[in-house]
Design a protein around this motif. Structure first.
Motif, PDB file in Angstrom:
ATOM      1  N   THR A 177       0.811  -1.219   0.000  1.00 55.74           N
ATOM      2  CA  THR A 177       0.000   0.000   0.000  1.00 55.74           C
ATOM      3  C   THR A 177       0.842   1.265   0.000  1.00 55.74           C
ATOM      4  N   VAL A 178       2.060   1.196   0.516  1.00 52.05           N
ATOM      5  CA  VAL A 178       2.925   2.375   0.512  1.00 52.05           C
ATOM      6  C   VAL A 178       3.327   2.728  -0.922  1.00 52.05           C
ATOM      7  N   ALA A 179       3.747   1.718  -1.675  1.00 51.16           N
ATOM      8  CA  ALA A 179       4.129   1.941  -3.074  1.00 51.16           C
ATOM      9  C   ALA A 179       2.923   1.927  -4.000  1.00 51.16           C
ATOM     10  N   ARG A 180       1.761   1.512  -3.453  1.00 51.09           N
ATOM     11  CA  ARG A 180       0.521   1.385  -4.234  1.00 51.09           C
ATOM     12  C   ARG A 180       0.728   0.461  -5.428  1.00 51.09           C
ATOM     13  N   LYS A 181       1.310  -0.689  -5.118  1.00 53.43           N
ATOM     14  CA  LYS A 181       1.671  -1.657  -6.149  1.00 53.43           C
ATOM     15  C   LYS A 181       1.180  -3.042  -5.746  1.00 53.43           C
ATOM     16  N   ILE A 182       0.748  -3.819  -6.736  1.00 52.11           N
ATOM     17  CA  ILE A 182       0.415  -5.224  -6.487  1.00 52.11           C
ATOM     18  C   ILE A 182       1.209  -6.094  -7.456  1.00 52.11           C
ATOM     19  N   THR A 183       1.494  -7.283  -6.986  1.00 54.84           N
ATOM     20  CA  THR A 183       2.076  -8.312  -7.838  1.00 54.84           C
ATOM     21  C   THR A 183       1.065  -9.441  -7.875  1.00 54.84           C
ATOM     22  N   VAL A 184       0.652  -9.818  -9.054  1.00 57.40           N
ATOM     23  CA  VAL A 184      -0.346 -10.859  -9.243  1.00 57.40           C
ATOM     24  C   VAL A 184       0.304 -12.020  -9.991  1.00 57.40           C
ATOM     25  N   THR A 185       0.209 -13.214  -9.421  1.00 55.03           N
ATOM     26  CA  THR A 185       0.662 -14.417 -10.104  1.00 55.03           C
ATOM     27  C   THR A 185      -0.589 -15.165 -10.522  1.00 55.03           C
ATOM     28  N   THR A 186      -0.786 -15.285 -11.818  1.00 57.14           N
ATOM     29  CA  THR A 186      -2.050 -15.782 -12.342  1.00 57.14           C
ATOM     30  C   THR A 186      -1.874 -16.421 -13.715  1.00 57.14           C
ATOM     31  N   THR A 187      -2.886 -17.155 -14.107  1.00 52.84           N
ATOM     32  CA  THR A 187      -2.928 -17.708 -15.454  1.00 52.84           C
ATOM     33  C   THR A 187      -3.744 -16.793 -16.376  1.00 52.84           C
ATOM     34  N   ALA A 188      -4.382 -15.784 -15.801  1.00 52.28           N
ATOM     35  CA  ALA A 188      -5.206 -14.855 -16.583  1.00 52.28           C
ATOM     36  C   ALA A 188      -4.322 -13.859 -17.333  1.00 52.28           C
ATOM     37  N   SER A 189      -4.901 -13.226 -18.323  1.00 52.73           N
ATOM     38  CA  SER A 189      -4.155 -12.237 -19.102  1.00 52.73           C
ATOM     39  C   SER A 189      -4.063 -10.912 -18.347  1.00 52.73           C
ATOM     40  N   ARG A 190      -3.088 -10.119 -18.716  1.00 53.54           N
ATOM     41  CA  ARG A 190      -2.908  -8.786 -18.120  1.00 53.54           C
ATOM     42  C   ARG A 190      -4.157  -7.932 -18.353  1.00 53.54           C
ATOM     43  N   ASP A 191      -4.728  -8.014 -19.558  1.00 52.15           N
ATOM     44  CA  ASP A 191      -5.933  -7.239 -19.877  1.00 52.15           C
ATOM     45  C   ASP A 191      -7.116  -7.652 -19.014  1.00 52.15           C
ATOM     46  N   ALA A 192      -7.270  -8.950 -18.789  1.00 50.76           N
ATOM     47  CA  ALA A 192      -8.389  -9.428 -17.970  1.00 50.76           C
ATOM     48  C   ALA A 192      -8.275  -8.910 -16.539  1.00 50.76           C
ATOM     49  N   ILE A 193      -7.064  -8.904 -15.994  1.00 49.30           N
ATOM     50  CA  ILE A 193      -6.854  -8.396 -14.636  1.00 49.30           C
ATOM     51  C   ILE A 193      -7.131  -6.893 -14.589  1.00 49.30           C
ATOM     52  N   THR A 194      -6.612  -6.156 -15.560  1.00 46.59           N
ATOM     53  CA  THR A 194      -6.814  -4.710 -15.618  1.00 46.59           C
ATOM     54  C   THR A 194      -8.302  -4.373 -15.708  1.00 46.59           C
ATOM     55  N   GLN A 195      -9.038  -5.102 -16.528  1.00 46.80           N
ATOM     56  CA  GLN A 195     -10.477  -4.857 -16.677  1.00 46.80           C
ATOM     57  C   GLN A 195     -11.244  -5.182 -15.398  1.00 46.80           C
TER      58      GLN A 195
END
Length: 87
Positions: A57-75
């Motif tokens: 939350t300090v850097a306002r960053k997440i790391t996601v490990t997934t099989t989904a596409s980057r676009d699907a996560i962003t949407q």
């Protein structure tokens, strides 16, 4: 003359999934607290229930490990009110 071939077996479904998982990072300006992290994690889970989300939350960053596409996560994040920028 005879040829002998070894039997080929496909990787187990668990191994196939593991091979396809990809870590990706996003900057989310509006993610400022633990409640936000909960909502972001739930949004990612709508796309991939087995995804792993690590949040800072300090850097306002997440790391996601997934099989989904980057676009699907962003949407999914945008649909929950969290505009995300891929890092």
């Amino acid at each position: 003359m005879f040829l002998t071939f070894q039997r080929w077996e496909a990787a187990s479904p668990a191994l196939q999934k593991k091979l396809k998982e990809c870590p990706m990072q996003f900057h989310i300006e509006k993610m400022t607290c633990g409640g936000c992290v909960k909502h972001v994690t739930q949004a990612v889970a709508t796309v991939d229930p087995s995804a792993k989300v690590e949040a800072d939350t300090v850097a306002r960053k997440i790391t996601v490990t997934t099989t989904a596409s980057r676009d699907a996560i962003t949407q999914a994040l945008a649909a929950d009110g969290y505009e995300a920028t891929a890092i």
